[in-house]
Structures are given as C-alpha cells and as structure tokens.
Design a protein around this motif. Structure first.
Motif, PDB file in Angstrom:
ATOM      1  N   SER A 226       0.809  -1.222   0.000  1.00 50.84           N
ATOM      2  CA  SER A 226       0.000   0.000   0.000  1.00 50.84           C
ATOM      3  C   SER A 226       0.837   1.265   0.000  1.00 50.84           C
ATOM      4  CB  SER A 226      -0.959  -0.012   1.196  1.00 50.84           C
ATOM      5  OG  SER A 226      -0.250  -0.108   2.417  1.00 50.84           O
ATOM      6  N   ALA A 227       2.006   1.258   0.633  1.00 48.64           N
ATOM      7  CA  ALA A 227       2.847   2.455   0.657  1.00 48.64           C
ATOM      8  C   ALA A 227       3.441   2.764  -0.712  1.00 48.64           C
ATOM      9  CB  ALA A 227       3.968   2.292   1.690  1.00 48.64           C
ATOM     10  N   ILE A 228       3.390   1.792  -1.619  1.00 52.08           N
ATOM     11  CA  ILE A 228       3.877   2.004  -2.988  1.00 52.08           C
ATOM     12  C   ILE A 228       2.723   2.229  -3.957  1.00 52.08           C
ATOM     13  CG2 ILE A 228       5.064   0.920  -4.953  1.00 52.08           C
ATOM     14  CD1 ILE A 228       6.771  -0.601  -2.883  1.00 52.08           C
ATOM     15  N   PHE A 229       1.739   1.339  -3.922  1.00 53.06           N
ATOM     16  CA  PHE A 229       0.665   1.351  -4.915  1.00 53.06           C
ATOM     17  C   PHE A 229      -0.608   2.045  -4.454  1.00 53.06           C
ATOM     18  CE2 PHE A 229       3.221  -2.443  -5.988  1.00 53.06           C
ATOM     19  CZ  PHE A 229       3.561  -2.110  -7.302  1.00 53.06           C
ATOM     20  N   GLY A 230      -0.726   2.320  -3.145  1.00 52.30           N
ATOM     21  CA  GLY A 230      -1.952   2.878  -2.605  1.00 52.30           C
ATOM     22  C   GLY A 230      -2.810   1.800  -1.969  1.00 52.30           C
ATOM     23  N   ARG A 231      -3.854   2.231  -1.318  1.00 50.04           N
ATOM     24  CA  ARG A 231      -4.757   1.272  -0.660  1.00 50.04           C
ATOM     25  C   ARG A 231      -5.514   0.460  -1.695  1.00 50.04           C
ATOM     26  NH1 ARG A 231      -3.087   0.418   4.435  1.00 50.04           N
ATOM     27  NH2 ARG A 231      -2.290   2.395   5.244  1.00 50.04           N
ATOM     28  N   ARG A 232      -5.728  -0.807  -1.350  1.00 49.57           N
ATOM     29  CA  ARG A 232      -6.388  -1.719  -2.290  1.00 49.57           C
ATOM     30  C   ARG A 232      -7.904  -1.628  -2.179  1.00 49.57           C
ATOM     31  NH1 ARG A 232      -1.978  -4.399  -0.250  1.00 49.57           N
ATOM     32  NH2 ARG A 232      -0.408  -4.887  -1.822  1.00 49.57           N
ATOM     33  N   ALA A 233      -8.568  -1.759  -3.306  1.00 41.34           N
ATOM     34  CA  ALA A 233     -10.028  -1.837  -3.349  1.00 41.34           C
ATOM     35  C   ALA A 233     -10.385  -3.283  -3.701  1.00 41.34           C
ATOM     36  CB  ALA A 233     -10.594  -0.873  -4.363  1.00 41.34           C
ATOM     37  N   TYR A 234     -10.805  -4.063  -2.717  1.00 38.10           N
ATOM     38  CA  TYR A 234     -11.152  -5.460  -2.963  1.00 38.10           C
ATOM     39  C   TYR A 234     -12.589  -5.588  -3.433  1.00 38.10           C
ATOM     40  CZ  TYR A 234      -6.883  -6.745  -0.477  1.00 38.10           C
ATOM     41  OH  TYR A 234      -5.577  -6.896  -0.096  1.00 38.10           O
ATOM     42  N   ALA A 235     -12.847  -6.633  -4.207  1.00 38.47           N
ATOM     43  CA  ALA A 235     -14.214  -6.902  -4.631  1.00 38.47           C
ATOM     44  C   ALA A 235     -15.062  -7.240  -3.418  1.00 38.47           C
ATOM     45  CB  ALA A 235     -14.228  -8.063  -5.631  1.00 38.47           C
TER      46      ALA A 235
END
Length: 238
Positions: A226-235
C-alpha cells in the motif's frame, strides 16, 4: 496524488533512515513491491522507477500479470509468490515464479521440486514460520522449522534461502519488535544448525506499517504494497 515513482522513493528513504539509525547497510535490505490486485500498468510504472522484485499473493492473478508484462516487453523482473499455496497451484508457481516465500509443509516443497522445469534456475524458497503462534495464520511452528528446513534443503531444483513471517499486529511497537526479534533469533539459529550455508540469507518480515521495526530487528527483505501502490479496493465477495 503521489505517483508510484514518488511512493517508491519515499519507501526507499524510510529504509535508508532506519538502517542509518541502527547501523545497518541499506543495501542489505531488499524491497519487495507487493502488487496483488494492481494491474500490469502499475507494475510497469514501478519497474520504470527502478523496482525489479514484485510479490503476488494470488497465483492465477500473478501468472496472468507475468505473461502480460512479458508480452509488453517489460523484462528483468523477479516474481515472488508470497500467498498461501495449495497443492493444485504448485505447478503454475514452479513454472512461472522465481521465488516462493510461503512454503510451510514438505508436501508443497516436494511438488515444487518435481514440477520446476529443468531449463529454469532453481526455485528460491523461504519457509513461512508462524512465529507468534497466531491461530489464523499459516506457517510451520518454530519447533518444527529445523526438520522442514533440512528436508527442503535436500530437494533438487529448489534453493532454501531463509524464513518469512507475517505476525499478527501487536498492541505497541515494543511488542511488535519482540515478535520480530523472535523470528530473527530463529533465523540465525536455523542458519547455524544447517551449517551456515552462504545462500541461507533471507529474513522476510515487515510491511508498509511496520517495516522500520522489522529492519531494526534484522529483516533483510520487506514486503511493501500500500505504501507504494496505494490502498487496495477489494471486490465485495473477496
């Protein structure tokens, strides 16, 4: 919004700062970018910023991403399987990944060994250890780690590189450091018991929120998503 390249720069700066505080060489701590749920475009952006090692939790998603990036001409990437591994997915991992950090039983290691194609280099393997005994976490118990390590080290087409752990969050930083210290102690103990092999060199622990604590206790590889790509949005069904 910060770009992936800027985020990578920030994470690398965090690693350098904590290494400086604890007298460690920043070059001794590898950064694994955890790209699960993010597509090939995000990985390509990270690769363009100099990141080469990527971790995937979901085997099928990872295999599709590896193929898409290869087809797009993005070369020189190193792929780590870091999620729970079931028997029916070992062939895909053996054929497409470079590392597996989540080996926690001999059956899985044996299948990976048998299914690793002869034209590929040995599959790099870490044992996942349930260092804090968390009931919801995978991993071999610390007391059983030596026997598993000895058995895995003897298998062809595999190279045992060290340990990985995903301890449960602790109530404060001191408690978290104690768990990481236990993992580091086990790592060094196993290394000695195995005869100090030169390539038993990887202690994979620490993520976006606690990488400083893990590095302070000896981590050689931090897994940061998350610190690289951002917070994840899970289905919704995930």
């Amino acid at each position: 919004m910060a770009t992936i390249a800027n985020n990578l720069q920030g994470v690398r700066a965090r690693i350098q700062q904590v290494c400086a505080r604890h007298g460690r060489d920043p070059g001794a701590v590898r950064l694994l970018a955890v790209s699960k749920t993010f597509g090939p475009v995000a990985v390509a952006e990270a690769a363009a910023a100099g990141q080469c090692a990527f971790g995937e939790n979901y085997v099928q998603e990872g295999v599709e991403k590896i193929a898409a990036l290869r087809e797009a001409g993005v070369a020189g990437l190193e792929w780590h399987c870091i999620g729970p591994l079931q028997s029916n997915k070992t062939r895909l991992v053996a054929e497409h990944f470079d590392w597996v950090q989540s080996v926690d039983r001999l059956k899985i290691a044996q299948r990976l060994s048998e299914q690793r194609p002869a034209h590929l280099p040995p599959l790099q393997v870490c044992l996942q250890v349930n260092v804090d005994g968390a009931p919801t976490k995978a991993g071999v118990a610390p007391a059983e780690a030596l026997a598993l390590a000895q058995a895995v080290a003897a298998l062809p087409r595999l190279r045992l590189r060290g340990l990985m752990c995903i301890p449960d969050p602790q109530p404060d930083a001191a408690a978290m450091r104690r768990v990481f210290a236990q993992a580091a102690q086990l790592f060094h103990q196993l290394r000695a018991q195995l005869g100090a092999p030169e390539d038993f060199d990887t202690l994979s622990m620490g993520m976006s929120d606690d990488l400083e604590l893990a590095i302070a206790e000896g981590s050689t590889l931090v897994r940061v998503g998350s610190a690289i790509f951002g917070r994840r949005a899970y289905a919704a069904s995930a």
